[in-house]
Design a protein around this motif. Sequence first.
Motif, PDB file in Angstrom:
ATOM      1  N   GLU A  98       0.832  -1.214   0.000  1.00  0.00           N
ATOM      2  CA  GLU A  98       0.000   0.000   0.000  1.00  0.00           C
ATOM      3  C   GLU A  98       0.862   1.258   0.000  1.00  0.00           C
ATOM      4  N   LEU A  99       1.887   1.286   0.865  1.00  0.00           N
ATOM      5  CA  LEU A  99       2.736   2.472   0.990  1.00  0.00           C
ATOM      6  C   LEU A  99       3.502   2.768  -0.297  1.00  0.00           C
ATOM      7  N   LEU A 100       3.813   1.737  -1.076  1.00  0.00           N
ATOM      8  CA  LEU A 100       4.519   1.929  -2.344  1.00  0.00           C
ATOM      9  C   LEU A 100       3.572   2.316  -3.482  1.00  0.00           C
ATOM     10  N   LYS A 101       2.271   2.378  -3.162  1.00  0.00           N
ATOM     11  CA  LYS A 101       1.233   2.704  -4.147  1.00  0.00           C
ATOM     12  C   LYS A 101       1.285   1.745  -5.340  1.00  0.00           C
ATOM     13  N   ALA A 102       1.469   0.474  -5.016  1.00  0.00           N
ATOM     14  CA  ALA A 102       1.624  -0.557  -6.044  1.00  0.00           C
ATOM     15  C   ALA A 102       0.297  -0.899  -6.700  1.00  0.00           C
ATOM     16  N   LYS A 103       0.384  -1.294  -7.942  1.00  0.00           N
ATOM     17  CA  LYS A 103      -0.791  -1.757  -8.679  1.00  0.00           C
ATOM     18  C   LYS A 103      -0.980  -3.260  -8.545  1.00  0.00           C
ATOM     19  N   ASN A 104       0.130  -3.985  -8.278  1.00  0.00           N
ATOM     20  CA  ASN A 104       0.055  -5.440  -8.212  1.00  0.00           C
ATOM     21  C   ASN A 104       1.162  -5.988  -7.323  1.00  0.00           C
ATOM     22  N   MET A 105       0.842  -7.071  -6.625  1.00  0.00           N
ATOM     23  CA  MET A 105       1.833  -7.758  -5.807  1.00  0.00           C
ATOM     24  C   MET A 105       1.573  -9.247  -5.913  1.00  0.00           C
ATOM     25  N   THR A 106       2.628 -10.000  -6.183  1.00  0.00           N
ATOM     26  CA  THR A 106       2.540 -11.452  -6.107  1.00  0.00           C
ATOM     27  C   THR A 106       3.578 -11.892  -5.091  1.00  0.00           C
ATOM     28  N   ALA A 107       3.268 -12.934  -4.355  1.00  0.00           N
ATOM     29  CA  ALA A 107       4.195 -13.357  -3.305  1.00  0.00           C
ATOM     30  C   ALA A 107       4.077 -14.848  -3.061  1.00  0.00           C
ATOM     31  N   THR A 108       5.147 -15.378  -2.536  1.00  0.00           N
ATOM     32  CA  THR A 108       5.223 -16.774  -2.162  1.00  0.00           C
ATOM     33  C   THR A 108       5.651 -16.848  -0.706  1.00  0.00           C
ATOM     34  N   GLU A 109       5.043 -17.734   0.038  1.00  0.00           N
ATOM     35  CA  GLU A 109       5.452 -17.950   1.425  1.00  0.00           C
ATOM     36  C   GLU A 109       6.241 -19.253   1.506  1.00  0.00           C
ATOM     37  N   VAL A 110       7.399 -19.164   2.139  1.00  0.00           N
ATOM     38  CA  VAL A 110       8.246 -20.323   2.355  1.00  0.00           C
ATOM     39  C   VAL A 110       8.325 -20.570   3.860  1.00  0.00           C
ATOM     40  N   LYS A 111       8.046 -21.791   4.271  1.00  0.00           N
ATOM     41  CA  LYS A 111       8.206 -22.167   5.668  1.00  0.00           C
ATOM     42  C   LYS A 111       9.689 -22.426   5.897  1.00  0.00           C
ATOM     43  N   ARG A 112      10.255 -21.848   6.945  1.00  0.00           N
ATOM     44  CA  ARG A 112      11.679 -21.998   7.235  1.00  0.00           C
ATOM     45  C   ARG A 112      11.869 -22.834   8.491  1.00  0.00           C
ATOM     46  N   GLY A 113      12.875 -23.701   8.474  1.00  0.00           N
ATOM     47  CA  GLY A 113      13.201 -24.502   9.646  1.00  0.00           C
ATOM     48  C   GLY A 113      12.110 -25.480  10.024  1.00  0.00           C
ATOM     49  N   ILE A 114      11.667 -26.278   9.062  1.00  0.00           N
ATOM     50  CA  ILE A 114      10.601 -27.243   9.341  1.00  0.00           C
ATOM     51  C   ILE A 114      11.212 -28.472  10.018  1.00  0.00           C
ATOM     52  N   PHE A 115      10.707 -28.787  11.198  1.00  0.00           N
ATOM     53  CA  PHE A 115      11.186 -29.933  11.961  1.00  0.00           C
ATOM     54  C   PHE A 115      10.020 -30.848  12.263  1.00  0.00           C
ATOM     55  N   GLU A 116      10.084 -32.053  11.744  1.00  0.00           N
ATOM     56  CA  GLU A 116       9.038 -33.043  11.995  1.00  0.00           C
ATOM     57  C   GLU A 116       9.242 -33.703  13.346  1.00  0.00           C
ATOM     58  N   HIS A 117      10.472 -34.130  13.637  1.00  0.00           N
ATOM     59  CA  HIS A 117      10.810 -34.722  14.921  1.00  0.00           C
ATOM     60  C   HIS A 117      12.254 -34.383  15.238  1.00  0.00           C
ATOM     61  N   PRO A 118      12.600 -34.462  16.491  1.00  0.00           N
ATOM     62  CA  PRO A 118      13.989 -34.163  16.849  1.00  0.00           C
ATOM     63  C   PRO A 118      14.939 -35.118  16.134  1.00  0.00           C
ATOM     64  N   VAL A 119      16.010 -34.565  15.582  1.00  0.00           N
ATOM     65  CA  VAL A 119      17.006 -35.381  14.896  1.00  0.00           C
ATOM     66  C   VAL A 119      18.397 -34.915  15.297  1.00  0.00           C
ATOM     67  N   SER A 120      19.322 -35.792  15.169  1.00  0.00           N
ATOM     68  CA  SER A 120      20.717 -35.454  15.381  1.00  0.00           C
ATOM     69  C   SER A 120      21.348 -35.362  14.004  1.00  0.00           C
ATOM     70  N   VAL A 121      21.911 -34.212  13.697  1.00  0.00           N
ATOM     71  CA  VAL A 121      22.506 -33.998  12.381  1.00  0.00           C
ATOM     72  C   VAL A 121      24.010 -33.882  12.539  1.00  0.00           C
ATOM     73  N   LYS A 122      24.713 -34.641  11.732  1.00  0.00           N
ATOM     74  CA  LYS A 122      26.164 -34.591  11.737  1.00  0.00           C
ATOM     75  C   LYS A 122      26.614 -33.738  10.562  1.00  0.00           C
ATOM     76  N   ALA A 123      27.459 -32.776  10.808  1.00  0.00           N
ATOM     77  CA  ALA A 123      27.957 -31.922   9.734  1.00  0.00           C
ATOM     78  C   ALA A 123      28.785 -32.750   8.764  1.00  0.00           C
ATOM     79  N   SER A 124      28.665 -32.426   7.494  1.00  0.00           N
ATOM     80  CA  SER A 124      29.450 -33.135   6.483  1.00  0.00           C
ATOM     81  C   SER A 124      29.901 -32.142   5.437  1.00  0.00           C
ATOM     82  N   ASN A 125      30.924 -32.519   4.726  1.00  0.00           N
ATOM     83  CA  ASN A 125      31.390 -31.696   3.597  1.00  0.00           C
ATOM     84  C   ASN A 125      30.585 -32.080   2.381  1.00  0.00           C
ATOM     85  N   ILE A 126      29.892 -31.121   1.826  1.00  0.00           N
ATOM     86  CA  ILE A 126      29.055 -31.407   0.659  1.00  0.00           C
ATOM     87  C   ILE A 126      29.703 -30.805  -0.562  1.00  0.00           C
TER      88      ILE A 126
END
Length: 126
Positions: A98-126
């Motif tokens: 609204e403040l930018l007086k825009a005519k159109n806006m499209t957006a996507t929502e991304v869920k960040r840090g989704i955790f289903e259950h506690p896990v132990s993650v070991k760092a690896s070189n990828i």
Amino acid sequence: MNELGRHILAEIYGCDAEILNDKELIERNMVESALKAGAEVREVAFHKFSPQGVSGVVIISESHLTIHTWPELGYAAVDVFTCGDRINPWDACNYLTELLKAKNMTATEVKRGIFEHPVSVKASNI
């Protein structure tokens, strides 16, 4: 809530070119949008490019809001990332549109840090 945060990636078109090229106004609009959503503002940093355009970030306790503008195209790329479930990032995104007086806006929502259950993650070189 199964995620740590919500990240809105917004494409905002048909904006007022003068607003998009005004560093102080963009900064004020971004801070107001964060506050409108109920966020706690911590720091702000904005830069005016030559010959045109503004980039900036508003650091909030809940994460951040960022913007990069193309006044010559009437376009702004905006990210609103909030952690926790107290703040709705859409409130900040919609208010900024609204403040930018825009005519159109499209957006996507991304869920960040989704955790289903506690896990132990070991760092690896990828």
